[in-house]
Enzyme design. Structure first.
Site, PDB file in Angstrom:
ATOM      1  N   HIS A 133     106.531  38.543  31.969  1.00  0.00           N
ATOM      2  CA  HIS A 133     106.280  37.384  32.837  1.00  0.00           C
ATOM      3  C   HIS A 133     105.133  37.692  33.787  1.00  0.00           C
ATOM      4  CE1 HIS A 133     106.963  33.949  35.484  1.00  0.00           C
ATOM      5  NE2 HIS A 133     107.636  33.438  34.449  1.00  0.00           N
ATOM      6  N   HIS A 165     103.094  30.394  26.856  1.00  0.00           N
ATOM      7  CA  HIS A 165     103.883  29.611  27.815  1.00  0.00           C
ATOM      8  C   HIS A 165     105.083  29.003  27.078  1.00  0.00           C
ATOM      9  CE1 HIS A 165     104.858  27.471  31.381  1.00  0.00           C
ATOM     10  NE2 HIS A 165     103.951  26.516  31.363  1.00  0.00           N
ATOM     11  N   ARG A 212     117.206  32.574  34.724  1.00  0.00           N
ATOM     12  CA  ARG A 212     117.481  31.479  33.782  1.00  0.00           C
ATOM     13  C   ARG A 212     117.966  32.060  32.452  1.00  0.00           C
ATOM     14  NH1 ARG A 212     111.674  28.742  34.071  1.00  0.00           N
ATOM     15  NH2 ARG A 212     111.174  30.943  33.759  1.00  0.00           N
ATOM     16  N   ASP A 231     112.551  31.910  27.775  1.00  0.00           N
ATOM     17  CA  ASP A 231     112.449  31.502  26.368  1.00  0.00           C
ATOM     18  C   ASP A 231     113.189  32.441  25.429  1.00  0.00           C
ATOM     19  OD1 ASP A 231     110.773  29.290  26.912  1.00  0.00           O
ATOM     20  OD2 ASP A 231     109.144  30.682  27.287  1.00  0.00           O
ATOM     21  N   SER A 258     101.732  24.918  33.050  1.00  0.00           N
ATOM     22  CA  SER A 258     101.977  23.481  32.851  1.00  0.00           C
ATOM     23  C   SER A 258     101.983  22.721  34.176  1.00  0.00           C
ATOM     24  CB  SER A 258     103.281  23.250  32.096  1.00  0.00           C
ATOM     25  OG  SER A 258     104.328  23.999  32.664  1.00  0.00           O
TER      26      SER A 258
HETATM   27  N1  NMX Z   1     104.845  41.941  24.211  1.00  0.00           N
HETATM   28  C1  NMX Z   1     103.748  42.712  24.045  1.00  0.00           C
HETATM   29  N2  NMX Z   1     102.797  42.860  24.955  1.00  0.00           N
HETATM   30  C2  NMX Z   1     102.994  42.275  26.150  1.00  0.00           C
HETATM   31  C3  NMX Z   1     104.133  41.518  26.429  1.00  0.00           C
HETATM   32  C4  NMX Z   1     105.082  41.348  25.396  1.00  0.00           C
HETATM   33  N3  NMX Z   1     106.161  40.591  25.536  1.00  0.00           N
HETATM   34  N4  NMX Z   1     104.051  41.047  27.685  1.00  0.00           N
HETATM   35  C5  NMX Z   1     102.882  41.500  28.190  1.00  0.00           C
HETATM   36  N5  NMX Z   1     102.239  42.230  27.246  1.00  0.00           N
HETATM   37  C6  NMX Z   1     100.914  42.788  27.349  1.00  0.00           C
HETATM   38  C7  NMX Z   1      99.909  41.691  27.601  1.00  0.00           C
HETATM   39  O1  NMX Z   1      99.574  41.039  26.371  1.00  0.00           O
HETATM   40  C8  NMX Z   1      98.764  42.436  28.217  1.00  0.00           C
HETATM   41  O2  NMX Z   1      98.067  43.080  27.196  1.00  0.00           O
HETATM   42  P1  NMX Z   1      96.454  43.200  27.241  1.00  0.00           P
HETATM   43  O3  NMX Z   1      96.152  43.902  28.514  1.00  0.00           O
HETATM   44  O4  NMX Z   1      96.133  43.931  26.017  1.00  0.00           O
HETATM   45  O5  NMX Z   1      95.962  41.774  27.243  1.00  0.00           O
HETATM   46  C9  NMX Z   1      99.497  43.487  29.045  1.00  0.00           C
HETATM   47  O6  NMX Z   1     100.799  43.596  28.478  1.00  0.00           O
HETATM   48  C10 NMX Z   1      99.602  43.158  30.507  1.00  0.00           C
HETATM   49  O7  NMX Z   1     100.253  41.923  30.626  1.00  0.00           O
HETATM   50  P2  NMX Z   1     101.134  41.592  31.922  1.00  0.00           P
HETATM   51  O8  NMX Z   1     100.244  41.733  33.109  1.00  0.00           O
HETATM   52  O9  NMX Z   1     102.391  42.370  31.914  1.00  0.00           O
HETATM   53  O10 NMX Z   1     101.535  40.085  31.669  1.00  0.00           O
HETATM   54  P3  NMX Z   1     100.666  38.767  31.907  1.00  0.00           P
HETATM   55  O11 NMX Z   1     100.942  38.275  33.270  1.00  0.00           O
HETATM   56  O12 NMX Z   1      99.263  38.942  31.525  1.00  0.00           O
HETATM   57  O13 NMX Z   1     101.300  37.784  30.816  1.00  0.00           O
HETATM   58  C11 NMX Z   1     103.014  36.744  29.583  1.00  0.00           C
HETATM   59  C12 NMX Z   1     102.579  37.234  30.953  1.00  0.00           C
HETATM   60  C13 NMX Z   1     104.293  35.941  29.728  1.00  0.00           C
HETATM   61  C14 NMX Z   1     101.955  35.845  28.994  1.00  0.00           C
HETATM   62  C15 NMX Z   1     103.246  37.971  28.667  1.00  0.00           C
HETATM   63  O14 NMX Z   1     104.273  38.776  29.183  1.00  0.00           O
HETATM   64  C16 NMX Z   1     103.554  37.588  27.242  1.00  0.00           C
HETATM   65  O15 NMX Z   1     102.637  37.352  26.453  1.00  0.00           O
HETATM   66  N6  NMX Z   1     104.879  37.473  26.863  1.00  0.00           N
HETATM   67  C17 NMX Z   1     105.236  37.030  25.552  1.00  0.00           C
HETATM   68  C18 NMX Z   1     105.114  35.522  25.454  1.00  0.00           C
HETATM   69  C19 NMX Z   1     106.177  34.823  26.263  1.00  0.00           C
HETATM   70  O16 NMX Z   1     107.341  35.129  26.179  1.00  0.00           O
HETATM   71  N7  NMX Z   1     105.771  33.815  27.043  1.00  0.00           N
HETATM   72  C20 NMX Z   1     106.706  32.977  27.778  1.00  0.00           C
HETATM   73  C21 NMX Z   1     106.623  33.140  29.281  1.00  0.00           C
HETATM   74  C22 NMX Z   1     107.612  32.232  29.960  1.00  0.00           C
HETATM   75  N8  NMX Z   1     107.251  30.821  29.788  1.00  0.00           N
HETATM   76  O17 NMX Z   1     108.043  30.024  29.417  1.00  0.00           O
HETATM   77  O18 NMX Z   1     106.119  30.462  30.059  1.00  0.00           O
HETATM   78  C1  MLT Z   2     107.772  28.724  33.506  1.00  0.00           C
HETATM   79  O1  MLT Z   2     108.942  28.371  33.537  1.00  0.00           O
HETATM   80  O2  MLT Z   2     106.856  27.940  33.812  1.00  0.00           O
HETATM   81  C2  MLT Z   2     107.444  30.077  32.987  1.00  0.00           C
HETATM   82  O3  MLT Z   2     108.414  30.989  33.323  1.00  0.00           O
HETATM   83  C3  MLT Z   2     106.037  30.519  33.239  1.00  0.00           C
HETATM   84  C4  MLT Z   2     105.632  30.840  34.634  1.00  0.00           C
HETATM   85  O4  MLT Z   2     106.367  30.693  35.593  1.00  0.00           O
HETATM   86  O5  MLT Z   2     104.480  31.295  34.763  1.00  0.00           O
END
Ligand code: NMX
Ligand code: MLT
Length: 618
Positions: A492, A445, A501, A547, A415
């Protein structure tokens, strides 16, 4: 303390005549028992009369000229029929040809044709009476309906700028200082290390979402993988401890103090923050009725984030920066007008968001901003609580914490990055923020808070009357993962620890309502889910993020609509991204335009640079 007599107030309030050093500005108080009629519109007078005759010794809050302040009321509301009415879709592009003109030009058709089939579009213009003369070229400026209509709202927009409150002046001075100091440091860095490599970008980084590739400079906050967010060097616990509180009864600091701190690098005094809250109050209470009428026309099945994004985009018409930019201002002054827009946006967003909440979840029939009455004696968070129907101290504190902690997470999150990119094109702050909110509305996100609460509610539903056990959570989580979904609230892109947080929200919940059923589920998930996720080696961070817990706090206090939660994230994020935007323009960062390459080029670079970690091809 410096005492200024009433007779001198006019001097304080006027941009041109008030030239105080910032030291003195800190110490200006007003003592008087006489009313100050000449400076404020009716309601403002009432406030001043009460507060000053009560000898509260308030600082001067607002010194806006009455006539300019009230200029917003000169604009009659846009008729509903002219906005987003599917019957009148062809009139949308010229909807401001209605009553918004203080003096409507005679050739503009103010009668909206309810039968769109009789309208034809020529060169992008609605074919109204104004274009029926065959000798009139619709492409000349003279006949540019948009520009004519835009002219008519300039008076309103300029009204924002004509008089500046003491607190805005102080905020600008301190922001300017901060910009200057940062500029000096940057200048010296660039001079000393003009070609020093900072970050290496590998093939995996390019196709892997640029994790850890350093490409942005954001001074407001920095995210350390093993520590969490540092707001200008301060941890979450330090912020909670050191920032000013509204009064002794508050457990958490005023959220607005984060805005001040990010912009100026100084922890504000509570007196200054109270003035800033009042600045936000005044701007928030002057949202023109046609903004609410715009919202009234958005179907209530529209996702609240989408309603927010549309409304903020609509508000861009009132951007002071946009107006000044097209009038032709110096590049060095951009940040000042961006700051004005930023403050207005932050003031407006919690009212708009509260209205969206009310009309979407509580009463589909409310119209024209009904019930959106801010209270001058409350801070930004408590006013939001009031607008959505709460006056409980605990909720006010919870919201302060919520808005403080979601505000900023360095510049690389989706964002903030979206807002940064859009801002670099010199699109105005409203549009930059709309872009920020669009990025936030993705489930990876900000929308993860919505998904997370749904996840917890589903656990509760599936559990039914059975006892909550670790085995149950484990099976539920594994089954969930086996469907190919991510567990929301965990993982993350940067962090490698439980998000501080998350820890702060958890502390809040455990202190205030440890026996809440959702909290009990969350606590068990916290013990089980990171272990399950760790079993998958490709998941780099198995721990909970912001979150994970935030929705449980809202749910506990009766905000039971997960679809609304990302709007609250957006309200808070406005503080961080708007601060970033002001500073970016102050530092005169150029258009952001990273280089992309095609696969053949990638192939050739890889062949050429293979085995070399230095002197990579540029
Ligand atoms: N549940 C299942 N699989 C996961 C999760 C999870 N919570 N977190 C990461 N993975 C998977 C991810 O989908 C990826 O799979 P693939 O290679 O098949 O695409 C693999 O693990 C490697 O991902 P990472 O390198 O650990 O994480 P990345 O930096 O790509 O993504 C997020 C970070 C936040 C997008 C990921 O952890 C996620 O999807 N979390 C769940 C959604 C979430 O809670 N998002 C909020 C983040 C905070 N915010 O407010 O923005
Ligand atoms: C945020 O607060 O923006 C989230 O934790 C996502 C991030 O830092 O990538």
């Amino acid at each position: 303390m410096r005492i200024i007599k009433m007779g001198r107030i006019r001097n304080i309030t006027c941009n041109n005549t008030f030239k105080k050093s910032k030291k003195n500005l800190d110490k200006i108080y007003i003592f008087s028992s006489s009313p100050i009629r000449q400076f404020h519109s009716k309601n403002q007078n009432d406030y001043f009369e009460t507060s000053i005759t009560n000898n509260n010794r308030n600082k001067l809050i607002h010194a806006k000229n009455k006539s300019l302040r009230s200029s917003s009321f000169c604009i009659p509301p846009i008729k509903n029929v002219n906005i987003m009415n599917t019957n009148n879709i062809y009139n949308f592009s010229s909807n401001t040809n209605i009553n918004i003109n203080t003096k409507p030009s005679t050739n503009i058709n103010t009668n909206v044709n309810t039968n769109p089939s009789t309208n034809t579009i020529t060169n992008g213009y609605t074919n109204t009476n104004s274009n029926t003369n065959p000798n009139t070229n619709p492409n000349t400026n003279e006949n540019n309906l948009y520009l004519k209509n835009y002219d008519s709202i300039k008076k309103y927009i300029n009204g924002i700028n004509n008089e500046e409150s003491v607190i805005m002046k102080l905020l600008k001075e301190k922001t300017y200082d901060c910009i200057q100091k940062t500029k000096e440091k940057l200048k010296s860095l660039v001079n000393t290390y003009p070609n020093t490599p900072v970050s290496v970008c590998t093939t995996t980084d390019i196709i892997g979402g640029l994790r850890n590739v350093i490409t942005l400079l954001t001074d407001t906050s920095y995210l350390e993988a093993g520590k969490g967010i540092l707001f200008r060097g301060k941890t979450v616990s330090q912020v909670i401890k050191e920032f000013p509180k509204w009064d002794d009864s508050c457990e958490y600091p005023v959220a607005e103090s984060m805005l001040w701190y990010l912009l100026t690098k100084e922890v504000p005094s509570i007196d200054d923050i109270k003035l800033l809250s009042k600045e936000l109050y005044y701007r928030g209470k002057e949202i023109p009725s046609f903004v609410f009428e715009f919202i009234d026309n958005i179907p209530t099945y529209t996702h609240p984030m989408s309603q927010l994004i549309s409304t903020v985009s609509y508000l861009e018409s009132f951007s002071l920066f946009k107006l000044k930019y097209f009038e032709g201002i110096s590049k060095a002054d951009y940040w000042k007008y961006i700051l004005e827009d930023a403050i207005s946006l932050i003031a407006h967003i919690n009212v708009i968001a509260a209205y969206i909440y009310k009309r979407t979840f509580i009463n589909n029939n409310i119209k024209k901003g009904e019930g959106m009455n801010l209270d001058i004696n409350l801070d930004w968070s408590s006013n939001f609580a009031k607008l959505i129907g709460y006056d409980d101290k605990c909720i006010q504190d919870m919201l302060r914490l919520y808005f403080l902690l979601h505000s900023d997470h360095e510049g690389g999150n989706a964002s903030a990055h979206a807002s940064h990119l859009i801002g670099s094109t010199l699109a105005n702050p409203y549009l930059s923020f709309a872009g920020c909110a669009i990025a936030l509305s993705g489930p990876l996100h900000g929308l993860a808070n919505q998904e997370c609460l749904k996840f917890l509610l589903n656990v509760k539903k599936h559990l039914g009357d059975s006892p909550l056990t670790y085995e149950f959570i484990e099976k539920y989580a594994k089954d969930f993962l086996s469907t190919g979904k991510v567990i929301p609230g965990y993982g993350h892109a940067v962090l490698r620890i439980p998000d501080p947080r998350f820890v702060a929200f958890r502390d809040f919940a455990l202190n205030h309502f440890p026996n809440d059923p959702i909290v009990k589920i969350l606590e068990m998930c916290y013990k089980v889910i990171p272990q399950i996720l760790s079993n998958n080696k490709k998941i780099k961070n198995p721990y909970p993020n912001v979150d994970c817990y935030s929705g449980a706090l809202l749910y506990h206090y009766g905000l039971k609509y997960p679809e609304y939660y990302t709007v609250m994230f957006a309200i808070s994020r406005s503080i961080g991204v708007m601060s970033q935007l002001v500073l970016n323009r102050g530092l005169m960062f150029p258009l952001e335009r990273p280089k992309s390459i095609d696969i053949n080029y990638l192939n050739s670079v890889c062949e050429q640079n293979d085995g070399k970690s230095e002197s990579v091809k540029k």
